[in-house]
Design a protein around this motif. Sequence first.
Motif, PDB file in Angstrom:
ATOM      1  N   LEU A  75       0.858  -1.183   0.000  1.00 18.88           N
ATOM      2  CA  LEU A  75       0.000   0.000   0.000  1.00 18.88           C
ATOM      3  C   LEU A  75       0.896   1.235   0.000  1.00 18.88           C
ATOM      4  CD1 LEU A  75      -2.499  -1.059   2.833  1.00 18.88           C
ATOM      5  CD2 LEU A  75      -2.773  -1.417   0.372  1.00 18.88           C
ATOM      6  N   ALA A  76       0.513   2.254  -0.750  1.00 23.51           N
ATOM      7  CA  ALA A  76       1.320   3.473  -0.831  1.00 23.51           C
ATOM      8  C   ALA A  76       1.370   4.205   0.498  1.00 23.51           C
ATOM      9  CB  ALA A  76       0.787   4.389  -1.925  1.00 23.51           C
ATOM     10  N   SER A  77       0.289   4.114   1.268  1.00 22.00           N
ATOM     11  CA  SER A  77       0.200   4.755   2.586  1.00 22.00           C
ATOM     12  C   SER A  77      -1.054   4.251   3.274  1.00 22.00           C
ATOM     13  CB  SER A  77       0.141   6.288   2.444  1.00 22.00           C
ATOM     14  OG  SER A  77      -1.116   6.680   1.905  1.00 22.00           O
ATOM     15  N   GLY A  78      -1.294   4.776   4.487  1.00 15.15           N
ATOM     16  CA  GLY A  78      -2.493   4.383   5.209  1.00 15.15           C
ATOM     17  C   GLY A  78      -3.786   4.800   4.528  1.00 15.15           C
ATOM     18  N   LEU A  92     -10.032   0.083  10.791  1.00 21.35           N
ATOM     19  CA  LEU A  92      -8.647   0.547  10.733  1.00 21.35           C
ATOM     20  C   LEU A  92      -8.538   2.037  10.419  1.00 21.35           C
ATOM     21  CD1 LEU A  92      -7.128  -2.488   8.768  1.00 21.35           C
ATOM     22  CD2 LEU A  92      -7.145  -2.101  11.255  1.00 21.35           C
ATOM     23  N   GLU A  93      -9.566   2.788  10.755  1.00 24.05           N
ATOM     24  CA  GLU A  93      -9.584   4.211  10.451  1.00 24.05           C
ATOM     25  C   GLU A  93      -8.366   4.934  11.029  1.00 24.05           C
ATOM     26  OE1 GLU A  93     -12.527   8.111  11.072  1.00 24.05           O
ATOM     27  OE2 GLU A  93     -13.155   6.112  11.731  1.00 24.05           O
ATOM     28  N   ALA A  94      -7.914   4.520  12.215  1.00 22.06           N
ATOM     29  CA  ALA A  94      -6.781   5.197  12.849  1.00 22.06           C
ATOM     30  C   ALA A  94      -5.521   5.125  11.996  1.00 22.06           C
ATOM     31  CB  ALA A  94      -6.513   4.594  14.228  1.00 22.06           C
ATOM     32  N   LEU A  95      -5.380   4.049  11.219  1.00 23.83           N
ATOM     33  CA  LEU A  95      -4.180   3.877  10.412  1.00 23.83           C
ATOM     34  C   LEU A  95      -4.226   4.638   9.091  1.00 23.83           C
ATOM     35  CD1 LEU A  95      -3.507   0.112  11.108  1.00 23.83           C
ATOM     36  CD2 LEU A  95      -1.887   1.961  11.513  1.00 23.83           C
ATOM     37  N   GLU A  96      -5.358   5.248   8.782  1.00 21.64           N
ATOM     38  CA  GLU A  96      -5.455   6.004   7.537  1.00 21.64           C
ATOM     39  C   GLU A  96      -4.486   7.184   7.500  1.00 21.64           C
ATOM     40  OE1 GLU A  96      -9.506   7.133   6.987  1.00 21.64           O
ATOM     41  OE2 GLU A  96     -10.197   5.080   6.603  1.00 21.64           O
ATOM     42  N   SER A  97      -4.082   7.654   8.668  1.00 16.11           N
ATOM     43  CA  SER A  97      -3.176   8.803   8.725  1.00 16.11           C
ATOM     44  C   SER A  97      -1.698   8.412   8.627  1.00 16.11           C
ATOM     45  CB  SER A  97      -3.401   9.594  10.021  1.00 16.11           C
ATOM     46  OG  SER A  97      -3.117   8.794  11.154  1.00 16.11           O
ATOM     47  N   PRO A 167      -0.309   1.144  20.186  1.00 18.58           N
ATOM     48  CA  PRO A 167      -0.417   2.531  20.641  1.00 18.58           C
ATOM     49  C   PRO A 167      -1.811   3.072  20.311  1.00 18.58           C
ATOM     50  CG  PRO A 167       1.558   2.184  19.297  1.00 18.58           C
ATOM     51  CD  PRO A 167       0.745   0.945  19.174  1.00 18.58           C
ATOM     52  N   LYS A 168      -2.323   3.935  21.162  1.00 15.40           N
ATOM     53  CA  LYS A 168      -3.690   4.434  20.965  1.00 15.40           C
ATOM     54  C   LYS A 168      -3.869   5.088  19.604  1.00 15.40           C
ATOM     55  CE  LYS A 168      -5.089   4.974  25.785  1.00 15.40           C
ATOM     56  NZ  LYS A 168      -5.589   5.901  26.829  1.00 15.40           N
ATOM     57  N   ARG A 169      -2.808   5.702  19.082  1.00 16.99           N
ATOM     58  CA  ARG A 169      -2.963   6.402  17.805  1.00 16.99           C
ATOM     59  C   ARG A 169      -3.206   5.445  16.635  1.00 16.99           C
ATOM     60  NH1 ARG A 169       2.447   6.164  18.822  1.00 16.99           N
ATOM     61  NH2 ARG A 169       3.899   5.682  17.123  1.00 16.99           N
ATOM     62  N   TRP A 170      -2.837   4.161  16.790  1.00 19.54           N
ATOM     63  CA  TRP A 170      -3.029   3.196  15.718  1.00 19.54           C
ATOM     64  C   TRP A 170      -4.050   2.104  16.067  1.00 19.54           C
ATOM     65  CZ3 TRP A 170      -1.060   6.162  12.517  1.00 19.54           C
ATOM     66  CH2 TRP A 170       0.262   6.606  12.499  1.00 19.54           C
ATOM     67  N   LEU A 171      -4.601   2.129  17.254  1.00 25.03           N
ATOM     68  CA  LEU A 171      -5.399   1.000  17.763  1.00 25.03           C
ATOM     69  C   LEU A 171      -6.582   0.652  16.850  1.00 25.03           C
ATOM     70  CD1 LEU A 171      -5.705  -0.948  20.196  1.00 25.03           C
ATOM     71  CD2 LEU A 171      -7.300   0.705  21.161  1.00 25.03           C
ATOM     72  N   SER A 213      -3.940  -5.696  18.268  1.00 26.78           N
ATOM     73  CA  SER A 213      -5.249  -5.155  18.628  1.00 26.78           C
ATOM     74  C   SER A 213      -5.628  -5.602  20.032  1.00 26.78           C
ATOM     75  CB  SER A 213      -6.310  -5.632  17.627  1.00 26.78           C
ATOM     76  OG  SER A 213      -6.291  -7.050  17.508  1.00 26.78           O
ATOM     77  N   ASP A 214      -6.633  -4.951  20.622  1.00 30.56           N
ATOM     78  CA  ASP A 214      -7.061  -5.302  21.976  1.00 30.56           C
ATOM     79  C   ASP A 214      -8.145  -6.370  21.990  1.00 30.56           C
ATOM     80  OD1 ASP A 214      -9.232  -3.867  21.017  1.00 30.56           O
ATOM     81  OD2 ASP A 214      -9.156  -2.313  22.573  1.00 30.56           O
TER      82      ASP A 214
END
Length: 249
Positions: A75-78, A92-97, A167-171, A213-214
């Motif tokens: 993938l080119a990016s998130g 996986l919305e958190a990983l879109e950034s 990490p919470k930013r990628w959870l 993941s949790d």
Amino acid sequence: MLIWGKGRYRTRLAETPEDLEAAQRLRYRAFISGTGAVDRTDGRDADAFDPVCRHVLIEEARTDTLVATFRLLPLASGAEIGRCYSAQYYELEALESFQGPMVEMGRFCIEPGVTDPDILRAAWGAMTSFVDSEGVEMLFGCSSFHGTDAEYYADAFAMLTERYLAPKRWLPRIKAPNVFRFAERLRKPDRVTALKRMPPLLKSYLTMGGWVSDHAVVDRDLNTLHVFTGLEIRAIPPARARALRAVAG
């Protein structure tokens, strides 16, 4: 195309329909036949992601025997995360950034009955070569526990909760209808039991700085529990990175 070769094994990308079929039949033997998974009538494990992935074959160099396989989805990016296999099961919305190149590693399996640890070493050698050549900044995928008895893996899940949550930013968030929320169960893990019941591929991710993941998805089709697993390449400890590149070289 050869991407890694050292000692007893060589690793190459599938190039022909026959290569892909061989990988799918090995996946069938590993994931379907006799495992309690929902059977396929044609002796293959195939899905809609196969045509868009790169398939890696690990072969015994002396006999050309296929002993392991996995597939890669770059993938080119998130921003492209929604088209990966894992996005069927996790929000996986958190990983879109995530800004850098990513690759999803999936369907890793070894021929049933084959236990040579050098095969996993060959897989990581090939993966390291791919990551370096493509400038990949995050490796991710689903790590599977055989069967759906969550209590059997209670110590492994407790260790994941204690040490390895994302990490919470990628959870990743819950998307699948049937999940086991292991992070809500607070208990002290028995380390020996936890490591014994942890899938080898997942243990490899964790020793490199990986996270999960949790919750685990209960996949009754493949008769597995799986956790989303991520690894930021820059988080790999320097000594471990040197060891991986020594294998890859």
